[in-house]
Design an enzyme around this catalytic site. Structure first.
Site, mmCIF file in Angstrom:
data_model
loop_
_atom_site.group_PDB
_atom_site.id
_atom_site.type_symbol
_atom_site.label_atom_id
_atom_site.label_comp_id
_atom_site.label_asym_id
_atom_site.label_seq_id
_atom_site.Cartn_x
_atom_site.Cartn_y
_atom_site.Cartn_z
ATOM 1 N N THR A 1 0.815 -1.220 0.000
ATOM 2 C CA THR A 1 0.000 0.000 0.000
ATOM 3 C C THR A 1 0.852 1.275 0.000
ATOM 4 O OG1 THR A 1 -0.132 -0.121 2.399
ATOM 5 C CG2 THR A 1 -1.973 -1.075 1.177
ATOM 6 N N GLY A 2 2.158 1.126 0.115
ATOM 7 C CA GLY A 2 3.031 2.307 0.126
ATOM 8 C C GLY A 2 3.368 2.788 -1.271
ATOM 9 N N MET B 1 4.595 -7.459 9.912
ATOM 10 C CA MET B 1 5.999 -7.887 9.974
ATOM 11 C C MET B 1 6.418 -8.288 11.391
ATOM 12 S SD MET B 1 7.142 -7.856 6.926
ATOM 13 C CE MET B 1 8.927 -7.934 7.056
ATOM 14 N N LEU C 1 9.136 -4.663 0.911
ATOM 15 C CA LEU C 1 9.124 -3.204 0.920
ATOM 16 C C LEU C 1 8.481 -2.662 2.194
ATOM 17 C CD1 LEU C 1 7.988 -2.622 -2.779
ATOM 18 C CD2 LEU C 1 10.246 -3.171 -1.896
ATOM 19 N N THR D 1 18.889 0.868 1.695
ATOM 20 C CA THR D 1 18.773 2.311 1.549
ATOM 21 C C THR D 1 20.104 3.049 1.619
ATOM 22 O OG1 THR D 1 18.069 4.282 2.791
ATOM 23 C CG2 THR D 1 18.194 2.255 4.019
ATOM 24 N N GLU E 1 20.525 5.572 3.241
ATOM 25 C CA GLU E 1 20.667 6.043 4.621
ATOM 26 C C GLU E 1 21.744 5.215 5.349
ATOM 27 O OE1 GLU E 1 19.066 8.774 5.694
ATOM 28 O OE2 GLU E 1 19.541 8.629 7.829
ATOM 29 N N TYR F 1 17.104 4.136 12.089
ATOM 30 C CA TYR F 1 16.615 3.590 10.815
ATOM 31 C C TYR F 1 17.784 3.045 9.987
ATOM 32 C CZ TYR F 1 14.963 3.565 5.996
ATOM 33 O OH TYR F 1 14.681 3.195 4.700
ATOM 34 N N LYS G 1 18.601 -0.963 8.962
ATOM 35 C CA LYS G 1 18.718 -1.404 7.565
ATOM 36 C C LYS G 1 20.108 -1.976 7.295
ATOM 37 C CE LYS G 1 14.742 -0.348 5.554
ATOM 38 N NZ LYS G 1 13.979 -1.237 4.670
HETATM 39 N N1 GDD Z 1 10.795 14.929 6.429
HETATM 40 C C1 GDD Z 1 11.324 16.172 6.490
HETATM 41 N N2 GDD Z 1 10.508 17.207 6.913
HETATM 42 N N3 GDD Z 1 12.604 16.359 6.131
HETATM 43 C C2 GDD Z 1 13.096 17.606 6.186
HETATM 44 C C3 GDD Z 1 12.325 18.709 6.592
HETATM 45 C C4 GDD Z 1 10.969 18.490 6.980
HETATM 46 O O1 GDD Z 1 10.248 19.399 7.353
HETATM 47 N N4 GDD Z 1 13.095 19.821 6.522
HETATM 48 C C5 GDD Z 1 14.294 19.440 6.087
HETATM 49 N N5 GDD Z 1 14.311 18.099 5.885
HETATM 50 C C6 GDD Z 1 15.464 17.304 5.414
HETATM 51 C C7 GDD Z 1 15.840 16.141 6.342
HETATM 52 O O2 GDD Z 1 16.610 16.596 7.443
HETATM 53 C C8 GDD Z 1 16.643 15.288 5.349
HETATM 54 O O3 GDD Z 1 17.964 15.759 5.285
HETATM 55 C C9 GDD Z 1 15.971 15.556 3.991
HETATM 56 O O4 GDD Z 1 15.129 16.686 4.196
HETATM 57 C C10 GDD Z 1 15.155 14.416 3.428
HETATM 58 O O5 GDD Z 1 14.227 13.985 4.403
HETATM 59 P P1 GDD Z 1 13.077 12.928 4.038
HETATM 60 O O6 GDD Z 1 12.332 13.371 2.851
HETATM 61 O O7 GDD Z 1 12.316 12.686 5.295
HETATM 62 O O8 GDD Z 1 13.874 11.637 3.575
HETATM 63 P P2 GDD Z 1 15.164 10.881 4.194
HETATM 64 O O9 GDD Z 1 16.333 11.219 3.326
HETATM 65 O O10 GDD Z 1 15.305 11.119 5.629
HETATM 66 O O11 GDD Z 1 14.774 9.356 4.012
HETATM 67 C C11 GDD Z 1 14.136 8.885 2.829
HETATM 68 O O12 GDD Z 1 15.097 8.405 1.921
HETATM 69 C C12 GDD Z 1 15.809 7.241 2.341
HETATM 70 C C13 GDD Z 1 16.815 6.889 1.247
HETATM 71 O O13 GDD Z 1 17.997 7.596 1.477
HETATM 72 C C14 GDD Z 1 13.134 7.798 3.249
HETATM 73 O O14 GDD Z 1 12.352 7.440 2.146
HETATM 74 C C15 GDD Z 1 13.866 6.554 3.733
HETATM 75 O O15 GDD Z 1 12.924 5.540 4.016
HETATM 76 C C16 GDD Z 1 14.834 6.120 2.629
HETATM 77 O O16 GDD Z 1 15.510 4.957 3.011
#
Ligand code: GDD
Length: 336
Positions: A10-11, A59, A80, A125, A127, A148, A152
């Site tokens: 569903t994601g 899970m 996923l 990921t 990450e 996280y 992973k």
């Molecule tokens: N969510 C969020 N909200 N992030 C913010 C914000 C905000 O208001 N402001 C700045 N950011 C910055 C976070 O600090 C981070 O550096 C970046 O935006 C991306 O945040 P996310 O979109 O939440 O994604 P993520 O990089 O932490 O993680 C995603 O990507 C990974 C792959 O590298 C997720 O989808 C993970 O599940 C995935 O593994």
């Protein structure tokens, strides 16, 4: 007809993958967790046409995983499901671990017990790289900095690598950030497109963000699920980085979305006092410490040469096209 079991169907990724497998005539089974809100918005078109069979499970609940495997009898498993929110993983590390490590262990052990020949895709990921500097590829060291990322990483080493050494077909897709109109609203790209559209439509005055300087390598989720499928069509299981090779700051992403919406965004001030202002002088963005991570991954830029060479995979949708697609979809939803 091949049979696939998708956990997390569903994601965002699960729904695009189900769309892809439908075009390839798979019999598709999806593991679905019971929630109090309707989780089916992304796959309703497949449910209506009876193209997916849903199995309730979790899970964290071994009996449900065994049952799902017995019903689906998959040739391919795409895992996923996960606690995928990095920020939340700092607040809920145990839950993150239970789902992202222990759950995968239960699923993979049982899957290979039921069918030693099943092909297993694990959603890894970027990450996991944490503080490792770019470009990151399959040979780069992992230095995760979030619960996280740690969950992973441990799954990648102790489950994927370990089971592959025992001769099983199990792959890690080390996917860099991937977005789409189906992205959850808590992730930064969708949060930005949705809120900027609301501002343009006069529905809200502004919104708050965290760290604008982190750099991410953003691709289109629809392209990335194609890479997952290609990994499981190989003769030999392996790990692959999936990325665009281009990195941008959060600030640049906000600016691109604002430009598409013709908001005339400029910035004033610094750090927590920084504000984003439109050409009409309205303050639409403020910075809130809450949205900062206790520990940040500063710079991600993937090198997907191996995926290009071995899988023949290259991203099709550009960053600008993807942001425009997300804005268009948000405009449709919000004016409905
Ligand atoms: N969510 C969020 N909200 N992030 C913010 C914000 C905000 O208001 N402001 C700045 N950011 C910055 C976070 O600090 C981070 O550096 C970046 O935006 C991306 O945040 P996310 O979109 O939440 O994604 P993520 O990089 O932490 O993680 C995603 O990507 C990974 C792959 O590298 C997720 O989808 C993970 O599940 C995935 O593994």
């Amino acid at each position: 007809m091949k049979r696939a079991l998708i956990t997390g169907i569903t994601g965002q990724d699960g729904s695009y993958l189900a769309d892809l497998l439908e075009t390839k005539d798979y019999e598709i089974y999806g593991l679905v967790r019971r929630t109090s809100t309707d989780p089916f918005i992304r796959i309703n078109h497949l449910i209506k046409n009876d193209r997916v069979k849903l199995i309730y499970g979790n899970m964290r609940d071994k009996a449900t995983l065994i049952r799902a495997l017995e019903i689906a009898k998959p040739d391919e498993i795409y895992n996923l499901a996960g606690q995928s929110d990095v920020r939340i993983s700092f607040d809920c590390p145990d839950e993150t671990w239970a789902i992202n490590f222990e759950g995968v262990k239960m699923l993979a052990d049982e899957a290979f017990k039921q069918n030693p020949k099943v092909k297993f895709y694990q959603a890894s990921t970027s990450e996991m790289y944490g503080k490792t500097q770019p470009p990151q590829n399959e040979a780069s060291p992992f230095e995760p900095v979030s619960p996280y990322g740690e969950s992973k990483h441990k799954t990648h080493t102790d489950i994927v690598k370990a089971l592959r050494e025992k001769g099983h077909f199990i792959c890690s897709g080390i996917l860099f950030n991937h977005e789409s109109p189906r992205r959850g609203e808590n992730f930064v790209t969708r949060k930005v497109t949705q809120n900027l559209v609301k501002i343009k439509l006069g529905m809200i005055e502004g919104f708050e963000l965290g760290n604008l300087e982190a750099r991410r390598d953003w691709g289109f989720a629809g392209d990335y699920v194609n890479a997952m499928w290609r990994m499981l069509q190989q003769e030999v299981a392996d790990d692959f980085v999936i990325a665009t090779g281009v990195s941008r700051t959060i600030r640049e992403m906000v600016e691109m979305a604002s430009e598409i919406l013709d908001l005339g965004l400029t910035w004033q001030g610094e750090g927590l006092d920084e504000i984003g202002i439109t050409k009409d002088g309205k303050i639409i963005i403020r910075i809130n410490k809450y949205f900062y991570r206790p520990n940040e991954v500063d710079y991600l830029r993937g090198d997907a040469s191996k995926a290009k060479e071995v899988l023949g995979w290259v991203p099709q949708v550009s960053f600008k096209e993807m942001i425009a697609m997300m804005i268009e979809a948000d405009q449709k939803i919000l004016t409905r």
